[in-house]
Design a protein around this motif. Structure first.
Motif, PDB file in Angstrom:
ATOM      1  N   ILE A 153       0.818  -1.203   0.000  1.00  0.00           N
ATOM      2  CA  ILE A 153       0.000   0.000   0.000  1.00  0.00           C
ATOM      3  C   ILE A 153       0.856   1.260   0.000  1.00  0.00           C
ATOM      4  N   VAL A 154       2.147   1.127   0.380  1.00  0.00           N
ATOM      5  CA  VAL A 154       3.020   2.295   0.406  1.00  0.00           C
ATOM      6  C   VAL A 154       3.181   2.886  -0.988  1.00  0.00           C
ATOM      7  N   ILE A 155       3.159   2.064  -2.027  1.00  0.00           N
ATOM      8  CA  ILE A 155       3.290   2.574  -3.397  1.00  0.00           C
ATOM      9  C   ILE A 155       2.078   3.420  -3.757  1.00  0.00           C
ATOM     10  N   ASN A 156       0.893   2.983  -3.385  1.00  0.00           N
ATOM     11  CA  ASN A 156      -0.317   3.762  -3.661  1.00  0.00           C
ATOM     12  C   ASN A 156      -0.292   5.084  -2.904  1.00  0.00           C
ATOM     13  N   HIS A 157       0.148   5.058  -1.655  1.00  0.00           N
ATOM     14  CA  HIS A 157       0.237   6.306  -0.895  1.00  0.00           C
ATOM     15  C   HIS A 157       1.214   7.280  -1.542  1.00  0.00           C
ATOM     16  N   LEU A 158       2.384   6.782  -1.954  1.00  0.00           N
ATOM     17  CA  LEU A 158       3.381   7.659  -2.585  1.00  0.00           C
ATOM     18  C   LEU A 158       2.872   8.207  -3.911  1.00  0.00           C
ATOM     19  N   MET A 159       2.165   7.378  -4.678  1.00  0.00           N
ATOM     20  CA  MET A 159       1.602   7.860  -5.943  1.00  0.00           C
ATOM     21  C   MET A 159       0.586   8.973  -5.704  1.00  0.00           C
ATOM     22  N   PHE A 160      -0.250   8.810  -4.709  1.00  0.00           N
ATOM     23  CA  PHE A 160      -1.232   9.848  -4.405  1.00  0.00           C
ATOM     24  C   PHE A 160      -0.533  11.151  -4.015  1.00  0.00           C
ATOM     25  N   LEU A 161       0.564  11.048  -3.257  1.00  0.00           N
ATOM     26  CA  LEU A 161       1.265  12.255  -2.814  1.00  0.00           C
ATOM     27  C   LEU A 161       1.947  12.968  -3.978  1.00  0.00           C
TER      28      LEU A 161
END
Length: 442
Positions: A153-161
């Motif tokens: 899920i860290v990849i999705n969070h970084l993409m959103f940021l």
């Protein structure tokens, strides 16, 4: 009591303003010392230097928690505090502590990475930025990367940021993703949207952030070039090569190198006549751009169509490549330039021209360094000028080191092996020019 060496207070907790403690200690010691952090306002800087994100009621240059294991456990506990002030204080202290490898590994063992990942979508922009910076530092450790990538899920969070947040946080998130992609490209590229989102932001973001995205995309394309090719990355890189900034041009060329390793990339290179397109960049004033361009030409001149196409500009291109090998003694440049010439020698006309005009210059003019004259890096710097043989012992971001191709220790830098490879390539080039067409008489 304030510790000047640790830049922190030694007591665990205090309800007093840290600036008042500083003033009281100096008054008791009868020592006059001007500290801009104790004045009002706290930061005596120009208005243009003030960050748009700052910690309210928090002196970011001072820590209020103690050190050693007890203090680190307190920090790890306060990360999840419901009080936003306590949480900010813990994150600021955590950013200071992860600079020390021992403290960073202890925090990793305390599962601090899981708590930090949960804070990425926090409502406070200060928390989001600092968490990205902390994860970037921890991403340089294998144990921390394993724990970070255990939560995809860290990849999705970084993409959103890096797509929707303000520019400071986009920059921090982009750096964090680049650090992870350097070693975890296999896991990151499994995300269905990461490549498309990177290419989308490359077109519209600030120059510094675009440069980081290009490096991330290069790491992903090195592992699997199919997804970037399907996302139309080839055309995007062609447009970025025309950009006025040299760093953007170099990064786009490096990304195209990995795209052209694929069969589809080679066909696209023939379609857009990429070898002809790159000729002006061989004459660039930037040595790094020349090295990257020659590395790309080594793949664009592989196909039969490209070899026949090279006959139209063989007079200027071959002379320029040999001239670069003679003038520069950078092994990476020499190796790539001679590899391009070897690829072009498959064409009989090119081979005949080079054999009749350039053999003497190649045999006598191309000089190869000795191991004592080279520090093992592709950086066009003089030997020992900046970091000397640190290339052999540690990783330096932005500097490519030459590694051994075979053997038990494939990650170790062996300068003599690489220089021997350059000598073998020179001999291979001389033999390639002496080849005769199939069926011709001796």
């Amino acid at each position: 009591m304030f510790s000047a060496n640790k830049n922190s207070y030694l007591q665990l907790q205090t309800s007093v303003n840290p600036t008042l403690v500083n003033k009281a200690v100096r008054r008791a010691m009868r020592k006059t010392q001007f500290d801009p952090h104790d004045e009002t306002p706290t930061a005596q800087r120009m208005t243009s230097m003030q960050p748009s994100l700052f910690g309210p009621c928090t002196d970011i240059t001072r820590a209020t928690l103690g050190f050693e294991r007890l203090g680190l456990r307190h920090i790890n506990r306060d990360i999840n505090s419901e009080d936003n002030f306590i949480k900010l204080r813990a994150i600021h202290s955590l950013l200071d502590h992860v600079q020390i490898s021992e403290n960073a590994m202890f925090l990793v063992n305390l599962n601090a990475t899981n708590k930090l990942i949960d804070l990425l979508p926090d409502q406070d922009p200060i928390v989001r930025e600092k968490v990205c910076l902390i994860l970037t530092i921890l991403g340089n450790y294998y144990q921390a990367r394993a724990r970070i990538m255990a939560k995809p899920i860290v990849i999705n969070h970084l993409m959103f940021l890096f797509m929707r947040d303000r520019k400071e946080i986009r920059y921090a998130a982009a750096r964090c993703l680049k650090t992870l992609a350097r070693s975890e490209a296999e896991t990151i590229i499994k995300n269905e949207k990461v490549v498309e989102n990177l290419i989308k932001m490359i077109k519209h973001d600030h120059e510094g952030i675009v440069l980081i995205h290009l490096e991330t995309l290069t790491h992903l394309a090195e592992w699997n070039p199919e997804k970037p090719l399907k996302a139309n990355a080839f055309k995007v890189m062609l447009k970025l090569i025309l950009y006025q900034e040299d760093r953007i041009t170099e990064a786009a060329i490096n990304c195209l190198v990995h795209l052209c390793k694929h069969v589809v990339g080679q066909k696209l290179a023939d379609k857009y006549d990429l070898t002809r397109f790159l000729i002006p960049y061989v004459d660039s004033d930037n040595v790094n751009i020349i090295i990257s361009t020659l590395g790309l030409m080594a793949y664009t001149t592989v196909t039969t169509r490209a070899k026949w196409r090279a006959k139209e500009f063989i007079y200027t291109l071959s002379r320029r490549l040999v001239y670069l090998c003679i003038v520069h003694d950078i092994p990476a440049l020499q190796l790539r330039a001679m590899q391009v010439l070897i690829n072009m020698c498959d064409s009989p006309d090119v081979r005949g021209f080079m054999k009749g005009n350039l053999v003497k210059y190649i045999e006598e003019g191309i000089k190869i360094r000795t191991p004592e004259q080279w520090d093992g890096s592709t950086e066009p710097r003089k030997y020992g000028l900046d970091v000397s043989h640190n290339y052999r012992t540690r990783y330096i971001d932005g500097t490519e080191t030459v590694k051994n191709d075979k053997g038990d220790y494939v990650d170790s830098v062996t300068v003599p092996n690489y220089l021997q490879r350059v000598r073998d390539t020179k001999e291979h080039l001389l033999k390639a020019m002496d080849l005769k067409p199939y069926g011709s008489s001796g």
